[in-house]
Structures are given as C-alpha cells and as structure tokens.
Design a protein around this motif. Structure first.
Motif, PDB file in Angstrom:
ATOM      1  N   ALA A   1       6.529  27.893  38.073  1.00 60.05           N
ATOM      2  CA  ALA A   1       6.014  27.993  36.835  1.00 60.05           C
ATOM      3  C   ALA A   1       6.919  27.115  35.625  1.00 60.05           C
ATOM      4  N   ALA A   2       8.238  27.045  35.896  1.00 58.65           N
ATOM      5  CA  ALA A   2       8.818  26.415  34.940  1.00 58.65           C
ATOM      6  C   ALA A   2       8.641  24.741  35.425  1.00 58.65           C
ATOM      7  N   VAL A   3       8.618  24.411  36.736  1.00 56.96           N
ATOM      8  CA  VAL A   3       8.290  23.266  37.194  1.00 56.96           C
ATOM      9  C   VAL A   3       7.011  22.723  36.483  1.00 56.96           C
ATOM     10  N   ALA A   4       5.950  23.541  36.605  1.00 58.83           N
ATOM     11  CA  ALA A   4       4.513  23.085  36.134  1.00 58.83           C
ATOM     12  C   ALA A   4       4.735  23.023  34.578  1.00 58.83           C
ATOM     13  N   GLU A   5       5.523  23.781  33.739  1.00 56.62           N
ATOM     14  CA  GLU A   5       5.484  23.649  32.337  1.00 56.62           C
ATOM     15  C   GLU A   5       6.401  22.211  32.048  1.00 56.62           C
ATOM     16  N   ARG A   6       7.400  22.124  32.918  1.00 57.31           N
ATOM     17  CA  ARG A   6       8.109  20.835  32.520  1.00 57.31           C
ATOM     18  C   ARG A   6       7.543  19.486  32.920  1.00 57.31           C
ATOM     19  N   HIS A   7       6.569  19.596  34.015  1.00 58.60           N
ATOM     20  CA  HIS A   7       5.765  18.556  34.512  1.00 58.60           C
ATOM     21  C   HIS A   7       4.844  18.270  33.376  1.00 58.60           C
ATOM     22  N   ALA A   8       4.279  19.292  32.706  1.00 53.47           N
ATOM     23  CA  ALA A   8       3.135  19.222  31.509  1.00 53.47           C
ATOM     24  C   ALA A   8       3.889  18.498  30.483  1.00 53.47           C
ATOM     25  N   VAL A   9       5.084  18.908  30.272  1.00 57.04           N
ATOM     26  CA  VAL A   9       5.704  18.139  29.096  1.00 57.04           C
ATOM     27  C   VAL A   9       5.925  16.923  29.489  1.00 57.04           C
ATOM     28  N   GLU A  10       6.738  16.532  30.537  1.00 59.39           N
ATOM     29  CA  GLU A  10       6.826  15.047  31.021  1.00 59.39           C
ATOM     30  C   GLU A  10       5.574  14.360  30.797  1.00 59.39           C
ATOM     31  N   ARG A  11       4.819  14.891  31.563  1.00 66.88           N
ATOM     32  CA  ARG A  11       3.338  14.233  31.620  1.00 66.88           C
ATOM     33  C   ARG A  11       2.921  13.674  30.265  1.00 66.88           C
TER      34      ARG A  11
ATOM     35  N   PRO B   1       0.628   9.923  41.359  1.00 68.40           N
ATOM     36  CA  PRO B   1       2.000  10.665  41.490  1.00 68.40           C
ATOM     37  C   PRO B   1       3.100   9.627  41.024  1.00 68.40           C
ATOM     38  N   ARG B   2       4.148  10.048  40.380  1.00 71.00           N
ATOM     39  CA  ARG B   2       5.314   9.252  40.227  1.00 71.00           C
ATOM     40  C   ARG B   2       6.559  10.156  40.333  1.00 71.00           C
ATOM     41  N   PRO B   3       7.745   9.725  40.486  1.00 74.39           N
ATOM     42  CA  PRO B   3       8.848  10.482  40.148  1.00 74.39           C
ATOM     43  C   PRO B   3       8.969  11.149  39.124  1.00 74.39           C
ATOM     44  N   SER B   4       9.569  12.548  39.241  1.00 78.41           N
ATOM     45  CA  SER B   4       9.735  13.344  38.137  1.00 78.41           C
ATOM     46  C   SER B   4      11.211  13.451  37.619  1.00 78.41           C
ATOM     47  N   THR B   5      11.397  13.525  36.395  1.00 83.71           N
ATOM     48  CA  THR B   5      12.542  13.886  35.929  1.00 83.71           C
ATOM     49  C   THR B   5      13.177  15.224  36.063  1.00 83.71           C
TER      50      THR B   5
ATOM     51  N   ASP C   1       2.462  14.639  39.099  1.00 85.95           N
ATOM     52  CA  ASP C   1       0.994  14.350  39.556  1.00 85.95           C
ATOM     53  C   ASP C   1       0.128  13.933  38.382  1.00 85.95           C
ATOM     54  N   ASP C   2      -0.733  13.345  38.385  1.00 81.50           N
ATOM     55  CA  ASP C   2      -1.577  12.625  37.232  1.00 81.50           C
ATOM     56  C   ASP C   2      -1.005  12.100  35.977  1.00 81.50           C
ATOM     57  N   ALA C   3       0.146  11.351  36.420  1.00 86.61           N
ATOM     58  CA  ALA C   3       0.873  10.717  35.425  1.00 86.61           C
ATOM     59  C   ALA C   3       0.538   9.162  35.441  1.00 86.61           C
ATOM     60  N   PRO C   4       0.994   8.564  34.357  1.00 89.62           N
ATOM     61  CA  PRO C   4       0.715   7.051  34.409  1.00 89.62           C
ATOM     62  C   PRO C   4       1.587   6.413  35.318  1.00 89.62           C
ATOM     63  N   VAL C   5       1.091   5.363  36.170  1.00 90.15           N
ATOM     64  CA  VAL C   5       1.737   4.740  37.339  1.00 90.15           C
ATOM     65  C   VAL C   5       1.670   3.393  36.582  1.00 90.15           C
ATOM     66  N   CYS C   6       2.984   3.003  36.433  1.00 86.46           N
ATOM     67  CA  CYS C   6       3.284   1.929  35.827  1.00 86.46           C
ATOM     68  C   CYS C   6       3.755   0.685  36.600  1.00 86.46           C
ATOM     69  N   VAL C   7       3.626  -0.662  36.140  1.00 86.66           N
ATOM     70  CA  VAL C   7       4.245  -1.907  36.862  1.00 86.66           C
ATOM     71  C   VAL C   7       4.829  -2.583  35.544  1.00 86.66           C
ATOM     72  N   PRO C   8       6.089  -3.051  36.021  1.00 84.73           N
ATOM     73  CA  PRO C   8       6.647  -4.022  35.050  1.00 84.73           C
ATOM     74  C   PRO C   8       5.793  -5.168  34.866  1.00 84.73           C
TER      75      PRO C   8
ATOM     76  N   ARG D   1       4.747  13.349  27.588  1.00 83.04           N
ATOM     77  CA  ARG D   1       5.456  12.506  27.073  1.00 83.04           C
ATOM     78  C   ARG D   1       5.270  11.146  27.804  1.00 83.04           C
ATOM     79  N   LEU D   2       5.103  11.039  28.853  1.00 85.87           N
ATOM     80  CA  LEU D   2       4.756   9.945  29.690  1.00 85.87           C
ATOM     81  C   LEU D   2       3.457   9.207  29.165  1.00 85.87           C
ATOM     82  N   TRP D   3       2.662   9.942  28.883  1.00 87.69           N
ATOM     83  CA  TRP D   3       1.207   9.347  28.331  1.00 87.69           C
ATOM     84  C   TRP D   3       1.371   9.030  27.294  1.00 87.69           C
ATOM     85  N   GLN D   4       2.390   9.797  26.301  1.00 94.39           N
ATOM     86  CA  GLN D   4       2.443   9.371  24.947  1.00 94.39           C
ATOM     87  C   GLN D   4       3.365   7.936  24.969  1.00 94.39           C
ATOM     88  N   ARG D   5       4.179   7.993  25.737  1.00 97.81           N
ATOM     89  CA  ARG D   5       4.973   6.607  25.621  1.00 97.81           C
ATOM     90  C   ARG D   5       4.031   5.302  26.476  1.00 97.81           C
ATOM     91  N   MET D   6       3.438   5.616  27.485  1.00 96.89           N
ATOM     92  CA  MET D   6       2.880   4.616  28.089  1.00 96.89           C
ATOM     93  C   MET D   6       1.265   5.092  28.396  1.00 96.89           C
TER      94      MET D   6
END
Length: 898
Positions: free
Chosen positions: A89-99, A133-137, A160-167, A101-106
C-alpha cells in the motif's frame, strides 16, 4: 498521502523456524527403570505397565513440540503478509505521488495545457513519447527470498502509467502508417512547444503540414533547433519513417506504432511498450493559433514596428557605461550597454534586413541620453555613402567617411592611429589606468559594411584589430556591420567583439560565425519582419530575439536640438586643400607644399632638400607648377627650357659658370627624346656632372623614368610623384604601390610616403638667369673663310649671304687652281662640300691657319672627317638655316645663315 517518496520501505525479515523440543530422555528412561525394578521386586506383571509410561511421555512431548512449531509458522506467515500488504500500500501511495510529480514535471499535451511555458529545471531536455513503465525511485528492502517479498520489491522498482521519456537531442523517429504517425508526431511537436517558449526552441517544419508554419516556434531566435525532416540541420530531429524503412542515424530512439494508441519504443537497446498520444490536424491548428496569440501577448506583436520615441531612455546617465534602449524583447524595452556588454560589437544582416536602421537607432539612442563630452561618433559608410545621411547633423558625430572618397577614407582611418597614441598619452598624463580617470569622451567607430572597407583598405585590418584589443581602456569602441560574417573577420578581431547582433542572414555559416548556431539564417525575410534581430552578449548562453526600434526623423531632430556638451574634437584634421597658395606657407628654406600626416594628426610644410628634387607626373599633373614655386623662392635660378638649342647652351654654360641659384630642368624625358642619341647621352652626362658638382639644388621633372632619366632621378635625394596613369606607373616611378592614389588633382602627389599639396606661386615670377642668346646672323669676316656645305640649297644660301655682305665667293676648285685668288684682296669665301675639301685639303689648312671655318648644320660629319675633331658642336635643330662658325682657336658658335 505522504510527501516523502524517497525514504526506504522495509519488509520484515523472515521469522526463524521454531526450535524443536529435545527428546526427554531422562523422563522417558526413569519410568522404564522404575517399572522394571518394581517388576523384579514384586514379580507383578502390572509393574511392567509403568515401564511403558516413559516412551509414552517422550512421544507426547514430541507431538506437543510439532504442534507449537506449526502454530508459530502460521502466526509468522500472517504477520509477514500483513507487512507486505502494508508495504504494498505504501508503494502504491508513493508511486501515485511519484507519478503525479513525473507528469507535473514532464507533461504530455493534455497536461501541458495548464502550464504553458512554465519554467522548470530540466524542462525541454526530455520528450514524453507515451505512457508506460519506467524505473521508480521507491525502494523496498528486507524480506526474504520468497516469491511474495520478491514480487513486492519488483512492483516497487517499476512505476506504471508514467511518462516514458527520451532525451530530445537523441532524436526520435516515428514509424508507422502516415496518418497515425503524423498524429503522434503532432502531439510530440505540440508537447515541446507547450513546454518551451519560442525564444528557447525553434521548430524547422518539413513542409507537410501548414499549421506548423503558424507556430511562433517556427521563427528563428532560439538556442535549440528541432528539425522535422531528416535532411534539415538542427540540434535534434523528430522525423517520420515509413514502415519497413530504416530510421535516420541521427535518431537514437525509434517509436514503432503497433495500434491506435500502442507503440513499441526502442532506445538504448531496450524495448518498452507504451501508450501514445495523438492529435488531429484541426486540434493542432487551434493550438498553434493559441500559442501564436500567447506569444504575441508575451513577446510583442510579430511584424509590428517599435518606435524608439516611445521607449527611448532620455534620463541623464550615471556611471561610465553607454546603456540605452534599442528595441523590445517579450514586449519589454531591451537595453544594450556597449561598455559592459562589449566593448565592441558585430552586426550582421543581408540587404533589407534592417542593419542600417539598427545602427541609426543605436546612435540616436546614445545621442539622446549622453552629452558630447561622454560619447562621440566616427561613422564609416562603405556601401554607397548614404546610410548615415540623417545623422550628419548630430553634434556627437565628428565625421562621416564614405567609399566615394577612397583617399579621404584611408586618411581618416589612418588618423585613428594618432588618436590611439593621443589617448594613451592622456591616460598616462592623468596617472590613470583607463579612460575613466580622464576627461576624454568615448569614441564609437561605426562601420557599415566592414567587408567592403577591409577589401578596399586591407592594411587597415591590423588597425581595427589593435583598436579591438586596446579599445576598452582607451575608450574607443567598434560597431562593425557586415552582410557576411563568415570569413570577414580575423579571429583576433572577432574574439574581442563579444557583443553579437544578427539580423536575417542567408547562409547558416554566417549565423554560426556570430551566434554559434544557424538560427539567424531562419529569420523571416518578410517585409513586416524587417528589424528582427538575435542578440547575444558575452554572458549569454543563447541569443535573444529582439525587435529593433525605429528612429524617426523627428526623433533625430530632437537629438540634435537637445544635444548637450561642447563641440567635440574631430579625430582627424581637414583634408588638404586643392589649391595651396605659396604665400600661406612658411618654412625654413624653399617650401614646396603642405604634407599630410594623418597618422600624427598634423599637416607640415615640405622643404626642398639642398641637393635637389625629382618630380614625376603625367601631363597636367602640376610638374611645371612645382618648378614655378621653387623659382619664386630662389635667387637667380637657371631654368632649362624645352627648346633643345637653348637647353644645350644652358647646360654648357652651367659647366663653365656654376649657378648661384637653383637649376630647374622641365620635362627632361621629352627634352632628351628631341636630341639625337649622341647629343642625348652627352646632355644627360652634363646634367649628372652638374648634380654632382654644384652646391645648389637641382630640380628635374619628367613624365617617364626610363633609361637616363631614371638614373638622374636616382641621384636626387627627394622625389615627388604626382598623378600618374596607373599603379604600375606609380611603382615604376619609384613609389610604393601601396601609396598610389587614383584621381589626384593637379599639384598633389606623394613625397616620402606622404600626401603633399604643392604650393601655387603668385603670378610674379622670380628672376630667371638667361643662359643662352639668340644665334647671331652670319656675316663673313675680313680675310678668307672656308665654308663646308653640301651642294645645293645649303651652298646657295651661304653664297647668297656672303655676296650680300660684299664678299667674293669662290669654289674650292678655283681656290686650288689659283692659290693667290683667296687672298687677292677684300673678303673672300671659299665654298665646297666634304669631298671637294678632301681633294683640296691643303687649301683648307691654309685658310684655317688665318681665317675661320663655317660648317653648315647638315655637314657635321664632313667636318669631323676633315678636321678629326670628335667633340660635339653646339646642338642645332635641323631645317632652321643654322651653321657653326669655328674661329682660329677652335671655338664653335651657332649662327643663322640668311
């Protein structure tokens, strides 16, 4: 929801298995021994049942231990599962926060609509190609090697469902059916344009979709260029590739479309499945128009003019800089400080881009704010001579140099060398380190079309390089305009010009030479875009787009009327006058004219050297005027004219009676050409002896310097070269080809490497010593005279002259037949040609012993044969009824017959 996503989550360590109860050996053995003992003692079989209690107790004890261990394992498994659920549950919660933030930044296009051009560190460096999917912190540690704990850790490592980015700079190729691939690429392009403003990224459209041209990012002026076609240059590529075709080498990431919203991303050797975003052409056009309107509000209207009168800073300036407003950037007045941002600037732009208008604006803005004791200008227009016409009335402008006056331009620019030395001396005298410790104004040198100037005066490139190196301390600043930047400037010069301004150029190489990138080559050439510039200062990482303001004639007039400060000092003296009256010159000795020394900022009289001067020039160049000026200042000078007979007599007389004044020989080359070879050689040798032996100056003029003329001119210590036909003639006359000037007016020339205007004397001529008289008319002397003349007209003319004088005329044969006839009494003339006298040679000797000899001008050769005298007789012009009278002492004189 926690705000901390980087703390490590821990799974409980596996519970160790319960320890098994040991076998109760003593408890099991004692009943057996007791039962056996009682049986032996009593003999009762029932006692043996007591012996069976020991094994039963041992078995019960073992069974109870197994039951307790099983219960322990059930409790531990239940606790571990609860811990895994909690960590999950903590992982899912943190993934939601991280996701989030990722979508906010990218963000993708949908997410970027709410944060258009919002600055964020790293934004624009990566492009979101889809969801996946992309590596999580999030990190999970602990737990055992069981599959459940491993699954929790694996779930935490990937979001999952995170922004997959390319330089972005890796380049992206979109592979798939054309309609779908275009829709996906539209989303990628718009995502980039929503994240970064037009001054940070430029999109080079491939021409397939018109809406891209409406993007404000389609215009140059950014530090990052993204090309949408494989062949277009740029910092990054975002191209379409047909299915089955190979991706361009510059694309490190390949997005292969596998469905309407599905794709496979191949990047760095890893394949990732992603959900893509697609935008229709209509949606893209609407977003492009919205972005254009936003850019118009943020950066100012595209194509609209900016009036300098509305944004100019007229407030008195403090400090030592030259800070003024020159235009607008993002709708805000844009300032340039030539001192702080320079000290030198380069301005590039093709014809029609607004380069001259920019320079006019800059100058006007400086004049509005600074007085003449703070800044002055030297303007050089080398593209037609009219670029700065509107500014000539500004008191700050000390002069305008144009390519229409090549000599004046070179002279004014050479004067800058003296200005460098003058400023150095002023700084030293003030005990200062730079101009700030003196009262010197800053001098801004502005050149419109530096390439033309350097081509016309290549030797001045070193001067500009020197000014660029030392200008900051000396208060001398360069603003160099050019149409082509690549190859125009030396590296040493360009390195000292950190302020770079580029309007539209046509060659990307010109843009790269100034700005480091090709963006200036993509500026629009439309008329309404004229005046759009990219400005890069030394401290800037990227060029900034600026709309240059326009200075109206009314604003220039305001700058003229409102100018403050004293009349500034010109950095060079006025040009030499085309007429220099001798009476206005003063000097020690014979003054020739006024020399211009722009490198020393002075004009000084030129004095004749005591040994002489050679003057070379074409017809009408003023050679004779130089002689007139010398004659006007010399006492009893001797002037050798153009008449060969008079010139010969004059030179002969100078050898016997040294002159007391200057010797002047005009048109020596023409004079020598009128003599026969033997006379020309002798005449030149006599002039040479005069130069060597006399103590007075000898001044010789000529049009050409070949042969004997060149040798004689080399003997003279000074040489002046007036107007000649070509540079080659100038070099042949002994001048340095670099000093040649075309179109010199009469009386102006080069002397000792300096430009000299020779003096014009008044009409009153100085006394000129007469050295030859008009030949006397021949009259026979008393006694007998021998006459050598060819038969025909010459003999008849001499006989007629003798008869008219009352003398008897005899032929050589008559004198030989009767030796007493010539001396019979009275005056007698014996006439014969060379052959007749050779046959009667004794008669000739008899007559010469007491009488004179007259030789017709056409019989000089007969005279030499008869007398053996090889000395040249005084020169006579053929066909002028001339003869020589040779007395009994052998002295010859020219006479006129008849």
């Amino acid at each position: 929801m926690t705000d901390v996503v980087d703390d490590v989550l821990r799974l409980p360590d596996p519970v160790p298995p319960a320890r098994r109860s040991p076998l109760p050996l003593i408890a099991s053995v004692v009943p057996v021994l007791a039962g056996v003992g009682l049986w032996l003692a009593t003999g009762t079989v029932m006692m043996l049942w007591f012996a069976a209690l020991g094994p039963l107790i041992a078995a019960a004890t073992l069974a109870d231990g197994v039951r307790a261990a099983r219960r322990h394992r059930r409790l531990a498994a239940r606790d571990a599962e609860r811990a895994r659920r909690r960590v999950g549950a903590a992982v899912a919660e943190r993934h939601a926060v991280e996701r989030a933030r990722l979508w906010q930044r990218m963000p993708d296009v949908l997410g970027a609509l709410d944060q258009v051009w919002r600055p964020m560190a790293g934004r624009g460096e990566q492009l979101v190609v889809g969801r996946g999917p992309r590596p999580s912190t999030v990190r999970v540690e602990g737990g055992g090697d069981d599959a459940a704990s491993g699954a929790v850790r694996a779930t935490a490592a990937v979001i999952d469902d995170a922004p997959v980015c390319v330089p972005l700079r890796d380049g992206i190729a979109v592979v798939g059916p054309a309609p779908l691939a275009r829709a996906v690429r539209r989303a990628l392009v718009l995502q980039l344009c929503l994240m970064l403003p037009p001054d940070r990224v430029r999109v080079v459209a491939d021409g397939t979709e018109e809406w891209m041209r409406r993007l404000p990012h389609a215009e140059a002026g950014a530090s990052l260029t993204v090309a949408l076609a494989a062949e277009e240059p740029g910092d990054a590529a975002l191209v379409l590739v047909e299915p089955g075709a190979a991706a361009p080498p510059r694309c490190g990431a390949v997005l292969t479309l596998t469905g309407l919203d599905r794709a496979r991303l191949t990047h760095d050797g890893v394949d990732t499945s992603v959900r893509t975003e697609a935008i229709s052409a209509g949606q893209a056009a609407a977003l492009a128009e919205a972005l254009r309107e936003r850019a118009r509000e943020a950066f100012g209207a595209h194509g609209g003019t900016v009036a300098l009168a509305e944004i100019a800073d007229r407030s008195p300036a403090a400090g030592d800089g030259l800070d003024v407003v020159v235009g607008a950037a993002r709708g805000i007045p844009y300032r340039l400080d030539l001192v702080a941002d320079g000290p030198h600037a380069v301005v590039a732009g093709v014809t029609g881009s607004g380069k001259s208008a920019l320079l006019t604006t800059w100058i006007t803005a400086l004049c509005l704010r600074y007085p003449t004791d703070r800044v002055t200008f030297l303007l050089a227009d080398f593209k037609g001579g009219t670029a700065f016409d509107a500014l000539t009335g500004l008191p700050h402008v000390t002069g305008v140099i144009t390519d229409l006056d090549a000599g004046g331009a070179a002279r004014a620019l050479e004067s800058l060398r003296a200005e460098l030395r003058r400023r150095e001396a002023a700084i030293v005298a003030a005990g200062a380190h730079d101009i700030t410790g003196t009262d010197l104004p800053r001098l801004v040198i502005i050149v419109d079309e530096f390439a033309a100037l350097s081509a016309a005066h290549p030797d001045l490139i070193d001067l500009f390089t020197d000014i660029a190196a030392r200008g900051r301390a000396l208060g001398m600043h360069l603003i160099l305009g050019t149409q082509r930047a690549a190859g125009t400037f030396r590296e040493a010069l360009l390195a000292n010009c950190p302020l770079r301004i580029s309007l539209r150029v046509t060659d990307p190489a010109d843009s790269r030479a100034l700005l480091g990138g090709p963006e200036a080559a993509a500026l629009s050439g439309a008329r309404e875009e004229r005046g759009t510039a990219l400005v890069k200062r030394g401290q800037d990482a990227a060029a900034r787009r600026v709309r240059i303001a326009l200075a109206s004639p009314a604003l220039v007039a305001e700058a003229v009327s409102g100018a403050r400060g004293p009349v500034p000092r010109r950095p060079w003296l006025p040009a030499l006058p085309e007429l220099m009256p001798l009476a206005e010159l003063a000097g020690d000795g014979v003054v020739l004219g006024l020399a211009d020394e722009p490198e020393a900022q002075r004009q000084v009289p030129v004095v004749l050297d005591g040994r002489g001067l050679g003057v070379v020039g074409r017809a009408g160049s003023g050679r004779t005027t130089v002689l007139d000026a010398v004659a006007a200042q010399s006492h009893r000078c001797v002037r050798v004219g153009a008449d060969p007979e008079a010139a010969w007599d004059a030179v002969c007389a100078l050898e016997t009676a040294p002159p007391s004044g200057a010797v002047l020989v005009d048109d020596l080359d023409a004079l020598l050409s009128r003599f026969p070879p033997e006379y020309a050689h002798e005449f030149a040798e006599r002039i040479e002896r005069i130069i060597h032996t006399t103590r007075v100056p000898v001044v010789v003029t000529a049009q050409r310097t070949g042969g004997a003329v060149g040798r004689l001119l080399d003997l003279l210590p000074q040489r002046a070269i007036l107007a000649v036909a070509s540079r080659a003639d100038f070099a042949a006359a002994g001048g340095d080809a670099r000093d040649w000037r075309d179109g010199l007016p009469p009386g102006r020339g080069i002397m000792g490497g300096r430009l000299v205007q020779f003096a014009l004397p008044s009409r009153d001529r100085a006394e000129v010593r007469a050295v030859s008289a008009t030949p006397t008319v021949w009259t026979p002397r008393a006694g007998t005279t021998a006459v050598i003349a060819a038969a025909g007209v010459a003999q008849r003319r001499l006989i007629a002259a003798a008869t008219a004088a009352g003398a008897r005329a005899l032929s050589v044969e008559e004198a030989a037949a009767d030796p007493t006839a010539p001396v019979a009494g009275g005056t007698c003339v014996v006439v014969g040609d060379g052959e007749q006298w050779q046959r009667s040679w004794r008669v000739l000797q008899t007559i010469r012993a007491d009488g004179e000899l007259v030789v017709d001008a056409a019989s000089a050769a007969d005279y030499r044969v008869l007398t053996g005298d090889r000395a040249l007789l005084p020169y006579v012009l053929p066909g002028r009824a001339r003869a020589w009278r040779i007395d009994d002492a052998g002295v010859a004189a020219r006479v006129v017959v008849g």
